[in-house]
Design an enzyme around this catalytic site. Structure first.
Site, short mmCIF file in Angstrom:
data_model
loop_
_atom_site.label_atom_id
_atom_site.label_comp_id
_atom_site.label_asym_id
_atom_site.label_seq_id
_atom_site.Cartn_x
_atom_site.Cartn_y
_atom_site.Cartn_z
N GLU A 421 18.80 5.60 22.65
CA GLU A 421 18.86 6.16 21.30
C GLU A 421 18.91 7.69 21.31
O GLU A 421 19.53 8.29 20.42
CB GLU A 421 17.66 5.68 20.48
N GLN A 443 20.22 0.63 16.04
CA GLN A 443 20.37 -0.77 15.68
C GLN A 443 19.35 -1.25 14.64
O GLN A 443 19.66 -2.04 13.76
CB GLN A 443 20.30 -1.63 16.94
N PHE A 444 18.12 -0.78 14.76
CA PHE A 444 17.06 -1.06 13.78
C PHE A 444 16.27 0.23 13.58
O PHE A 444 16.15 1.04 14.51
CB PHE A 444 16.10 -2.15 14.27
N ALA A 445 15.71 0.40 12.39
CA ALA A 445 14.90 1.58 12.13
C ALA A 445 13.76 1.70 13.15
O ALA A 445 13.38 2.80 13.53
CB ALA A 445 14.33 1.53 10.72
N ASP A 446 13.24 0.56 13.59
CA ASP A 446 12.15 0.57 14.58
C ASP A 446 12.57 1.21 15.89
O ASP A 446 11.72 1.61 16.69
CB ASP A 446 11.71 -0.87 14.87
N ILE A 448 14.44 3.94 16.17
CA ILE A 448 14.83 5.33 16.01
C ILE A 448 13.92 6.30 16.76
O ILE A 448 14.29 7.43 17.05
CB ILE A 448 14.86 5.73 14.51
N PRO A 450 12.84 6.88 19.88
CA PRO A 450 13.31 7.68 21.03
C PRO A 450 14.36 8.72 20.65
O PRO A 450 14.58 9.67 21.40
CB PRO A 450 13.90 6.62 21.97
N HIS A 490 11.39 -5.14 14.06
CA HIS A 490 12.69 -5.17 13.40
C HIS A 490 12.56 -5.08 11.89
O HIS A 490 13.50 -5.43 11.18
CB HIS A 490 13.44 -6.47 13.76
#
Length: 700
Positions: A421, A443-446, A448, A450, A490
């Site tokens: 990321e 891919q998912f907000a979770d 973000i 890194p 997720h």
């Protein structure tokens, strides 16, 4: 070239290099002599590193891109900067050519026609490797295009490169232990990018040395990345340094592949002006035996230069830097008003335009509105790319948000990245710098987290700290929110974190038409944009979210940032209690459903923010003042959040007009969203919970 010509060329190079070295050395010595004056702001110098930096800077061309690090003042001199230029930054003066007094010494941002281009970078050690590699990735993409496509990009972006442009990323050896270096090396090796990583190894971090912190040197480390050729040299030997770099640079220009040159050098000055070498150094005597200055001086004497010649160069350098410092000290500081410029570059999208609901157009789900917007952009603009995890041709995104795009536009424009990321986010700095417009996806907000290093330090600050020279034009798509028992990794909402990063524009649409219009506005905006896209709205499968499905707007439809939408407007009735709900994303649907089920649509106004920054405070305050009561609805846990800050701002601005405390409803303040569907529903807001809050406020 004849021997005489070769000898003459060599001697001219020696003279030029020595003048550069002795100028950098004279600057370091002058700073020490005037320590109390110049150390108001922190600085570092190249003392001990001058030869390798000079050998590199002399060989860079105006079409090249360079990412020097904070000790590279000799390199900056070698590409054509003057001591006076560097001293304006040393003293944080108004006319500092890099940042206008905003950032540290030897933190350049340069976009001069006659010099290598230097996009902004931070001093967060090693982080420059990802933006630098992003430039090389941009070159790689541009070289896959036709000449007509490249000309179109250059004319639209006021940017250019040539087929032999290279990128140089300068690093200290200690920074190579950073994880983001591995991400950069991985992509350079994988894509065979035209980049040189120059690692200057002086054996120290700050007070920790190589033996304490590194299992191997940079060349040994890089050897593990198949496809990067690594070479170790003596960085105090001018002939070895110049000739090795000359050969490497020629190979990068022609073969278009990555190299790492690991140069051993001594550190002969303080780590920085604030961390003095005598505090901790136990190797200074040995380090001084490797001083490149006497070695370079002897090289000139051995090649026909007289003592008088060399002494003259030294004397000129001392006089030049002394005068430069005096001149720089006499220049004015920035004025208070200078604080408020270049946070953003001006955007051309200031009004809603195009047809939002064209006659005869079909209704489409929200995810397809974004997909069609990107397809239209890619068809029109060869500089538009899309990359991230799993967006390539095999899958087209885990939400099918990129479906068919790789097949339509090619694997060079729509491609998968490794799981990294930080690179996905930070590479956009380099891509933008060479005239491209990357649309990237986490891919998912979770996932973000890194990437926040790059988003905060490199992407968001580039325009401001380069004094407007290098805005980063990019779009970061972030699927967000709880949907279908996604569980703790997720489902998260984290707009409060991102909205605290100044220098970003942030959208959070509630429906497909807004998403398409905001996507188009984001593309034509020269600034970095984050678009949060709620997964539960993508297909309107969640009960009560049919409103997210829209008639697809026309291709030319744009929706400017900072324009909230009063999608349920009421007339104030003095005899009845009325309420303004301020919300965004999924909250819009909870609010609309709740008012419908309660039958209070004529008493409750609903304002969809659409964008979190800029935020349309005027529309918000007007609604709250009219209604007299306010509820902020969010999916995030509400403590210490964006919604609480908005609540406080509304309370402050509208206090005289409200008849009840401004209230907030959000998720429960727990560490994560559980997997179990019962627990998930207990955690997040629902239409029923919003109904309870509405009744509480109307009856207050």
């Amino acid at each position: 070239m004849s021997k005489n010509q070769a000898d003459s060329h060599f001697c001219r190079n020696l003279e030029k290099a020595y003048k550069n070295l002795t100028t950098a050395k004279a600057m370091a010595e002058l700073y020490e002599e005037n320590f109390k004056t110049v150390s108001k702001y922190v600085h570092a110098t190249s003392r001990g590193h001058e030869v390798i930096q000079t050998a590199l800077g002399m060989q860079l061309l105006p079409q090249d891109y360079a990412f020097p690090y904070y000790r590279d003042d000799a390199m900056l001199l070698a590409i054509g900067m003057k001591p006076y230029d560097l001293m304006l930054q040393l003293l944080a003066k108004k006319d500092d050519p890099f940042s206008g007094g905003r950032t540290y010494y030897s933190h350049p941002s340069l976009n001069d026609i006659d010099k290598p281009k230097i996009p902004h970078q931070s001093s967060a050690t090693g982080m420059q490797a990802i933006p630098a590699t992003g430039v090389a990735l941009g070159f790689h993409y541009r070289e896959s295009l036709t000449s007509k496509q490249r000309e179109a990009i250059d004319s639209s972006s006021n940017s250019s490169s040539s087929s032999d442009s290279i990128v140089v990323c300068s690093l200290g050896d200690a920074s190579v232990t950073e994880g983001e270096i591995a991400e950069a090396f991985q992509m350079a090796a994988l894509k065979q990018l035209p980049i040189l990583y120059l690692v200057q190894d002086n054996g120290w971090d700050i007070s920790a040395n190589a033996a304490e912190t590194r299992a191997q040197n940079a060349a040994e480390y890089a050897a593990g990345f198949h496809g990067i050729e690594a070479i170790s040299i003596d960085g105090t030997d001018f002939e070895e340094s110049y000739n090795t770099l000359n050969e490497v640079i020629e190979k990068i220009r022609t073969k278009r592949r990555p190299f790492l040159v690991h140069a051993k050098v001594p550190l002969l000055n303080h780590h920085t002006s604030g961390v003095r070498m005598e505090f901790y150094r136990d190797d200074l005597e040995e380090a001084r035996t490797r001083d490149p200055y006497p070695r370079m001086r002897q090289l000139l004497l051995d090649n026909g230069f007289s003592e008088q010649d060399v002494d003259g160069y030294d004397a000129f350098a001392k006089a030049e830097v002394a005068q430069a410092l005096q001149d720089a000290m006499n220049m004015p500081d920035p004025e208070p008003a200078d604080l408020f410029t270049h946070d953003f570059a001006p955007t051309p999208i200031t009004e809603e335009k195009g047809e939002r609901s064209p006659e005869g157009a079909e209704k489409v789900v929200m995810v397809d509105c974004a997909l069609f917007a990107i397809e239209e952009l890619m068809r029109k603009h060869p500089e538009c790319l899309l990359y991230g995890q799993d967006v390539g041709g095999r899958l087209g995104g885990v939400f099918r948000e990129a479906a068919t795009l790789a097949q339509k536009f090619g694997d060079n424009r729509v491609f998968n990245t490794p799981i990294q990321e930080a690179f996905i986010v930070g590479s956009t700095v380099g891509m933008s710098a060479v005239g491209l417009k990357p649309i990237v996806e986490v891919q998912f907000a979770d996932y973000i987290w890194p990437g926040l290093n790059q988003l905060f330090t490199e992407v968001s600050r580039s325009c401001y700290l380069s004094n407007g020279k290098w805005p980063v034009s990019m779009i970061l798509r972030v699927p967000i929110g709880a949907y279908g028992s996604g569980g703790p990794y997720h489902s998260s909402s984290m707009e409060s974190v991102v909205s605290n990063i100044r220098g970003l524009k942030i959208a959070y649409p509630s429906n497909g038409a807004d998403l398409k219009g905001l996507m188009k506005a984001a593309y034509y905006d020269p600034n970095p944009v984050v678009i949060f896209e709620h997964k539960g709205l993508y297909w309107s499968k969640v009960k009560g979210t049919k409103g997210a499905t829209s008639i697809e707007p026309s291709e030319d439809y744009v929706l400017p940032f900072g324009k909230a939408w009063v999608l349920q407007e009421i007339w104030k009735k003095e005899e009845e209690e009325t309420l303004s709900i301020i919300t965004y994303g999924m909250g819009v649907h909870w609010a609309m459903n709740a008012t419908e089920q309660l039958g209070v649509q004529d008493r409750v106004e609903v304002v969809d923010l659409r964008t979190l920054h800029p935020l349309d405070y005027e529309t918000v305050f007007t609604s709250v003042k009219k209604c007299g009561k306010c509820l902020v609805v969010t999916e995030e846990p509400s403590d210490n959040s964006f919604s609480r800050a908005l609540q406080g701002r509304i309370q402050e601005e509208c206090f005289k007009y409200i008849d009840a405390p401004v209230m907030v409803i959000g998720s429960e303040n727990m560490p994560a969203i559980p997997l179990n569907s019962v627990l998930e529903e207990t955690m997040i807001p629902t239409t029923e919970k919003v109904k309870v809050k509405i009744e509480e406020l109307l009856n207050y």
